[in-house]
Scaffold this motif. Sequence first.
Motif, PDB file in Angstrom:
ATOM      1  N   GLU A   1       2.677   0.717   3.617  1.00  0.00           N
ATOM      2  CA  GLU A   1       3.333  -0.507   4.236  1.00  0.00           C
ATOM      3  C   GLU A   1       3.344  -1.683   3.158  1.00  0.00           C
ATOM      4  OE1 GLU A   1       0.906  -1.972   7.461  1.00  0.00           O
ATOM      5  OE2 GLU A   1      -0.864  -1.423   6.479  1.00  0.00           O
TER       6      GLU A   1
ATOM      7  N   LYS B   1      -2.851 -10.545  13.821  1.00  0.00           N
ATOM      8  CA  LYS B   1      -3.283  -9.493  12.977  1.00  0.00           C
ATOM      9  C   LYS B   1      -4.366  -9.786  11.934  1.00  0.00           C
ATOM     10  CE  LYS B   1      -0.110  -6.369  14.492  1.00  0.00           C
ATOM     11  NZ  LYS B   1      -0.436  -4.962  14.819  1.00  0.00           N
ATOM     12  N   ARG B   2      -5.204  -9.161  11.696  1.00  0.00           N
ATOM     13  CA  ARG B   2      -6.002  -9.014  10.758  1.00  0.00           C
ATOM     14  C   ARG B   2      -6.530  -7.670  10.136  1.00  0.00           C
ATOM     15  NH1 ARG B   2     -10.422 -12.547   9.382  1.00  0.00           N
ATOM     16  NH2 ARG B   2     -12.381 -11.858   8.571  1.00  0.00           N
ATOM     17  N   GLN B   3      -6.596  -7.687   9.111  1.00  0.00           N
ATOM     18  CA  GLN B   3      -6.619  -6.116   8.441  1.00  0.00           C
ATOM     19  C   GLN B   3      -7.535  -6.226   7.119  1.00  0.00           C
ATOM     20  OE1 GLN B   3      -3.021  -3.847   7.971  1.00  0.00           O
ATOM     21  NE2 GLN B   3      -4.057  -2.283   6.795  1.00  0.00           N
ATOM     22  N   GLU B   4      -8.263  -5.300   6.778  1.00  0.00           N
ATOM     23  CA  GLU B   4      -9.069  -5.118   5.630  1.00  0.00           C
ATOM     24  C   GLU B   4      -8.544  -3.934   4.952  1.00  0.00           C
ATOM     25  OE1 GLU B   4     -13.164  -4.177   6.504  1.00  0.00           O
ATOM     26  OE2 GLU B   4     -13.631  -6.067   7.498  1.00  0.00           O
ATOM     27  N   ILE B   5      -8.262  -4.437   3.680  1.00  0.00           N
ATOM     28  CA  ILE B   5      -7.690  -3.609   2.667  1.00  0.00           C
ATOM     29  C   ILE B   5      -8.573  -3.268   1.408  1.00  0.00           C
ATOM     30  CG2 ILE B   5      -5.699  -2.869   1.364  1.00  0.00           C
ATOM     31  CD1 ILE B   5      -3.883  -4.736   3.089  1.00  0.00           C
TER      32      ILE B   5
ATOM     33  N   ASP C   1      -6.598   1.025  -2.195  1.00  0.00           N
ATOM     34  CA  ASP C   1      -5.567   1.441  -1.411  1.00  0.00           C
ATOM     35  C   ASP C   1      -4.363   0.119  -1.761  1.00  0.00           C
ATOM     36  OD1 ASP C   1      -6.944   3.448  -0.159  1.00  0.00           O
ATOM     37  OD2 ASP C   1      -7.130   2.155   1.976  1.00  0.00           O
TER      38      ASP C   1
ATOM     39  N   VAL D   1      -9.278  -9.348   3.021  1.00  0.00           N
ATOM     40  CA  VAL D   1      -8.999  -9.383   4.316  1.00  0.00           C
ATOM     41  C   VAL D   1      -7.474 -10.407   4.293  1.00  0.00           C
ATOM     42  CG1 VAL D   1      -9.767 -10.061   6.716  1.00  0.00           C
ATOM     43  CG2 VAL D   1     -11.371  -9.174   5.007  1.00  0.00           C
TER      44      VAL D   1
ATOM     45  N   GLU E   1      -4.692 -12.160   7.130  1.00  0.00           N
ATOM     46  CA  GLU E   1      -4.378 -12.415   8.440  1.00  0.00           C
ATOM     47  C   GLU E   1      -2.825 -13.063   8.526  1.00  0.00           C
ATOM     48  OE1 GLU E   1      -7.247 -15.301   9.691  1.00  0.00           O
ATOM     49  OE2 GLU E   1      -8.810 -13.870  10.307  1.00  0.00           O
ATOM     50  N   TRP E   2      -2.313 -12.490   9.608  1.00  0.00           N
ATOM     51  CA  TRP E   2      -0.829 -12.998   9.818  1.00  0.00           C
ATOM     52  C   TRP E   2      -0.896 -12.882  11.267  1.00  0.00           C
ATOM     53  CZ3 TRP E   2      -2.471  -8.268   8.379  1.00  0.00           C
ATOM     54  CH2 TRP E   2      -1.803  -7.177   8.947  1.00  0.00           C
TER      55      TRP E   2
ATOM     56  N   ILE F   1       2.754  -5.777   3.377  1.00  0.00           N
ATOM     57  CA  ILE F   1       2.305  -6.706   4.317  1.00  0.00           C
ATOM     58  C   ILE F   1       2.373  -8.147   3.683  1.00  0.00           C
ATOM     59  CG2 ILE F   1       0.428  -7.864   5.765  1.00  0.00           C
ATOM     60  CD1 ILE F   1      -0.938  -4.931   5.826  1.00  0.00           C
TER      61      ILE F   1
ATOM     62  N   THR G   1       0.957  -1.208   0.051  1.00  0.00           N
ATOM     63  CA  THR G   1      -0.065   0.029   0.109  1.00  0.00           C
ATOM     64  C   THR G   1       0.807   1.400  -0.259  1.00  0.00           C
ATOM     65  OG1 THR G   1      -0.238   0.125   2.284  1.00  0.00           O
ATOM     66  CG2 THR G   1      -1.830  -1.245   1.320  1.00  0.00           C
TER      67      THR G   1
END
Length: 154
Positions: free
Chosen positions: A101, A136-140, A144, A116, A118-119, A103, A98
């Motif tokens: 960052e 960790k969990r992130q929606e991108i 982006d 989504v 996860e790591w 990931i 992004t």
Amino acid sequence: MTFKEKVNNLLIEGLKEKPSVFLIDLTITDNFKVIVTLDGDNGVVLQDCIDISRAIDQNLDREEQDFSLEVASAGVSEPLKHIRQYKKNVGRNLRVKTATETIEAALVDANDDFIVLEWEAREPKKIGKGKETVQKRQEIPYADIKEAIVTITF
């Protein structure tokens, strides 16, 4: 109708015969080299490339316009470009860049608006010294994402 329009129409017609295969990129150079890049919900086999190549090649007149034609599948190291590619790669690991960052994580979901990831990460403990492993969990959102590549592990 221009050469590019003819090729595009023939490509669309050829892809109608193969609903699980979709177009990633169509490039026509100044010297009329046609490059078609495909992907598929279940991958792309050689026969898919042959069929699409024939759909284009057999319906164009080389006397009218000489051209070369290359039909191939998207390579493993190619960045993902379409939402459909993200959806087919759920369960695999991605390296997503992004603006802020990078990931490397498992793609656990992909819908029409975002992915989504996860790591596990090592972070300092909230109390005391040392580090702890946290999930960790992130929606991108797709907007982006600058680049996303499937990572292959052996």
